[in-house]
Design a protein around this motif. Sequence first.
Motif, mmCIF file in Angstrom:
data_model
loop_
_atom_site.group_PDB
_atom_site.id
_atom_site.type_symbol
_atom_site.label_atom_id
_atom_site.label_comp_id
_atom_site.label_asym_id
_atom_site.label_seq_id
_atom_site.Cartn_x
_atom_site.Cartn_y
_atom_site.Cartn_z
ATOM 1 N N ILE A 164 0.845 -1.193 0.000
ATOM 2 C CA ILE A 164 0.000 0.000 0.000
ATOM 3 C C ILE A 164 0.881 1.245 0.000
ATOM 4 O O ILE A 164 1.950 1.267 0.630
ATOM 5 N N ILE A 165 0.450 2.246 -0.724
ATOM 6 C CA ILE A 165 1.138 3.545 -0.768
ATOM 7 C C ILE A 165 0.199 4.584 -0.172
ATOM 8 O O ILE A 165 -0.953 4.702 -0.599
ATOM 9 N N LEU A 166 0.693 5.338 0.801
ATOM 10 C CA LEU A 166 -0.133 6.302 1.529
ATOM 11 C C LEU A 166 0.331 7.727 1.254
ATOM 12 O O LEU A 166 1.506 7.977 0.952
ATOM 13 N N GLY A 167 -0.609 8.657 1.383
ATOM 14 C CA GLY A 167 -0.243 10.065 1.389
ATOM 15 C C GLY A 167 0.534 10.392 2.645
ATOM 16 O O GLY A 167 0.344 9.766 3.702
ATOM 17 N N VAL A 168 1.424 11.373 2.559
ATOM 18 C CA VAL A 168 2.292 11.703 3.692
ATOM 19 C C VAL A 168 1.473 12.099 4.917
ATOM 20 O O VAL A 168 1.760 11.655 6.044
ATOM 21 N N GLU A 169 0.457 12.937 4.734
ATOM 22 C CA GLU A 169 -0.355 13.377 5.869
ATOM 23 C C GLU A 169 -1.138 12.211 6.473
ATOM 24 O O GLU A 169 -1.305 12.135 7.691
ATOM 25 N N LEU A 170 -1.608 11.292 5.637
ATOM 26 C CA LEU A 170 -2.323 10.118 6.129
ATOM 27 C C LEU A 170 -1.389 9.229 6.939
ATOM 28 O O LEU A 170 -1.766 8.715 8.007
ATOM 29 N N ALA A 171 -0.166 9.055 6.436
ATOM 30 C CA ALA A 171 0.812 8.249 7.171
ATOM 31 C C ALA A 171 1.150 8.882 8.514
ATOM 32 O O ALA A 171 1.298 8.174 9.535
ATOM 33 N N GLN A 172 1.268 10.197 8.558
ATOM 34 C CA GLN A 172 1.554 10.874 9.818
ATOM 35 C C GLN A 172 0.401 10.731 10.800
ATOM 36 O O GLN A 172 0.613 10.579 12.007
ATOM 37 N N SER A 173 -0.835 10.800 10.299
ATOM 38 C CA SER A 173 -1.995 10.637 11.181
ATOM 39 C C SER A 173 -2.022 9.254 11.809
ATOM 40 O O SER A 173 -2.410 9.096 12.970
ATOM 41 N N LEU A 174 -1.622 8.260 11.031
ATOM 42 C CA LEU A 174 -1.602 6.886 11.553
ATOM 43 C C LEU A 174 -0.337 6.597 12.347
ATOM 44 O O LEU A 174 -0.301 5.644 13.140
ATOM 45 N N GLY A 175 0.709 7.386 12.108
ATOM 46 C CA GLY A 175 1.979 7.151 12.787
ATOM 47 C C GLY A 175 2.758 5.984 12.201
ATOM 48 O O GLY A 175 3.464 5.286 12.924
ATOM 49 N N VAL A 176 2.649 5.783 10.881
ATOM 50 C CA VAL A 176 3.328 4.652 10.252
ATOM 51 C C VAL A 176 4.497 5.145 9.409
ATOM 52 O O VAL A 176 4.553 6.308 8.990
ATOM 53 N N PHE A 177 5.444 4.229 9.177
ATOM 54 C CA PHE A 177 6.617 4.505 8.355
ATOM 55 C C PHE A 177 6.755 3.403 7.313
ATOM 56 O O PHE A 177 5.972 2.452 7.292
ATOM 57 N N MET A 178 7.727 3.546 6.458
ATOM 58 C CA MET A 178 7.979 2.532 5.440
ATOM 59 C C MET A 178 8.227 1.173 6.092
ATOM 60 O O MET A 178 8.980 1.051 7.053
ATOM 61 N N VAL A 205 3.196 -1.037 4.086
ATOM 62 C CA VAL A 205 3.472 0.279 3.514
ATOM 63 C C VAL A 205 4.745 0.201 2.677
ATOM 64 O O VAL A 205 5.829 -0.038 3.186
ATOM 65 N N VAL A 206 4.592 0.384 1.361
ATOM 66 C CA VAL A 206 5.736 0.295 0.450
ATOM 67 C C VAL A 206 6.072 1.638 -0.208
ATOM 68 O O VAL A 206 7.008 1.715 -1.007
ATOM 69 N N ASP A 217 -3.298 14.185 0.143
ATOM 70 C CA ASP A 217 -2.216 13.713 1.002
ATOM 71 C C ASP A 217 -2.723 13.113 2.302
ATOM 72 O O ASP A 217 -2.039 12.306 2.931
ATOM 73 N N SER A 218 -3.919 13.511 2.714
ATOM 74 C CA SER A 218 -4.445 13.020 3.992
ATOM 75 C C SER A 218 -5.562 11.995 3.830
ATOM 76 O O SER A 218 -6.042 11.477 4.846
ATOM 77 N N GLY A 219 -5.974 11.697 2.594
ATOM 78 C CA GLY A 219 -7.132 10.811 2.468
ATOM 79 C C GLY A 219 -7.092 9.819 1.333
ATOM 80 O O GLY A 219 -8.135 9.256 0.996
ATOM 81 N N LEU A 220 -5.925 9.595 0.724
ATOM 82 C CA LEU A 220 -5.847 8.679 -0.413
ATOM 83 C C LEU A 220 -4.813 7.589 -0.155
ATOM 84 O O LEU A 220 -3.699 7.869 0.319
ATOM 85 N N ALA A 221 -5.190 6.356 -0.469
ATOM 86 C CA ALA A 221 -4.291 5.211 -0.367
ATOM 87 C C ALA A 221 -4.351 4.419 -1.665
ATOM 88 O O ALA A 221 -5.438 4.230 -2.236
ATOM 89 N N LEU A 222 -3.194 3.985 -2.150
ATOM 90 C CA LEU A 222 -3.104 3.236 -3.400
ATOM 91 C C LEU A 222 -2.705 1.795 -3.113
ATOM 92 O O LEU A 222 -1.787 1.539 -2.323
#
Length: 433
Positions: A164-178, A205-206, A217-222
Amino acid sequence: MDWGSANFKIECRMTFSYELFVGLRYTRAKGGQGRNHFISFISLTSMIGIGLGVAALIVVLSVMNGFQEELRSRILGVASHMQITGPDNVLQDWQHVAAEVKDAPHVKAVAPYIMAQGMLSYGQAVQGAIVRGVLPEDEDKVADLGASMRAGKLSDLKSGEFGIILGVELAQSLGVFMGDKVVLLSPQGQFTPTGLVPRIKQFKVVGLFQVGMYEYDSGLALIHMDDAAKLYRMDSDVSGVRLKLDDLFLAPQVSRQITQQLSDKGNFFVTDWTEQHANFFRAVQMEKRVMFVILALIVAVAAFNIVSTLVMAVTDKRADIAILRTLGASPASIMQIFIVQGALIGVIGTFFGTIGGVLIALNIDVIVPFIEHVFGVQFLAKDVYYISELPSHLLWSDVLTITGMSFVLSLLATLYPSWRASKINPAEALRYE
């Protein structure tokens, strides 16, 4: 004949020089009387007002142009120029539809997609998102997401690996990293003896992307389209196909052509970017027009000051005007003297306002961050506005329109006082002198 022609040219040149000289002298008003200094002060404030109005107009219109262009580029960096969908957001036999439109005029690329909603969970953090299933090799042809990747790349999405590829703001909200693993919950659940249970799948998260638009950036995941088909049970169907054109401004025309082309092959919905995001661009265009009218009033007010300046100058120079008339100056010459005075105020104010406005518009990307740093403020918060930077795009056509409008208003402001000066009766003006 030659002498007469020469005398005529000399007389015209002297007349023009005389009117220009007197007009310039009245503009400077360096006489010893306090009234002259006051008139000169009003002339200066009129120049400053016109300059500020012109500069404000140029800067604001440049910013509005920048917003429009930036908004369009960022939206189309994630969205597409056109998309074709089916009833209930399900497009069957999409390969046939893609083959039909692939060779249509102005179509450069076609890519299928699956669009659905989901809930992402990591630890105690939970965040809703729009999940888009894509084919990485095709997606990069219809959008510019590949250029917006901050970590990883689109090709890291592989079928069956559930990346899964996340927007930067979405990843920060979840607190996840690569490399972290998030849980994706699908609202389309399955019925069990205990009730409706949502479908759940763990994704790794790839990649991370950042297009600079908070909404995406805060609401899209691929995810890969095959993985999305399994999770959302789409089988061989997709939500639709996305198209990229060689000219994005031809989208409405191409949309109508493709709609006619597919009209006898089933029920399809063809939409383009001007329909999907029409409210954004209409709002920006409306704001640009309103701001032009509002700020043009600044120039109009400054031009009205020219009327006040010239009326006071005419009253103060009644005796001078009468003397000029007795020396042979025509009413038209008197009128031209004050037109020169008022037009000069407008030209000087417009010139410096244009220079200042152009310099600010071209360097606003440096000026605004400097002001934000010095005063510790942020003009455009990421969580409020779609674009968090202040863009600027200077159009010389806008500059010419603004300068032309300013000069015309200044010139119109000189007509009444100049006409009034030309109507002064020398005998009446010199009666008490």
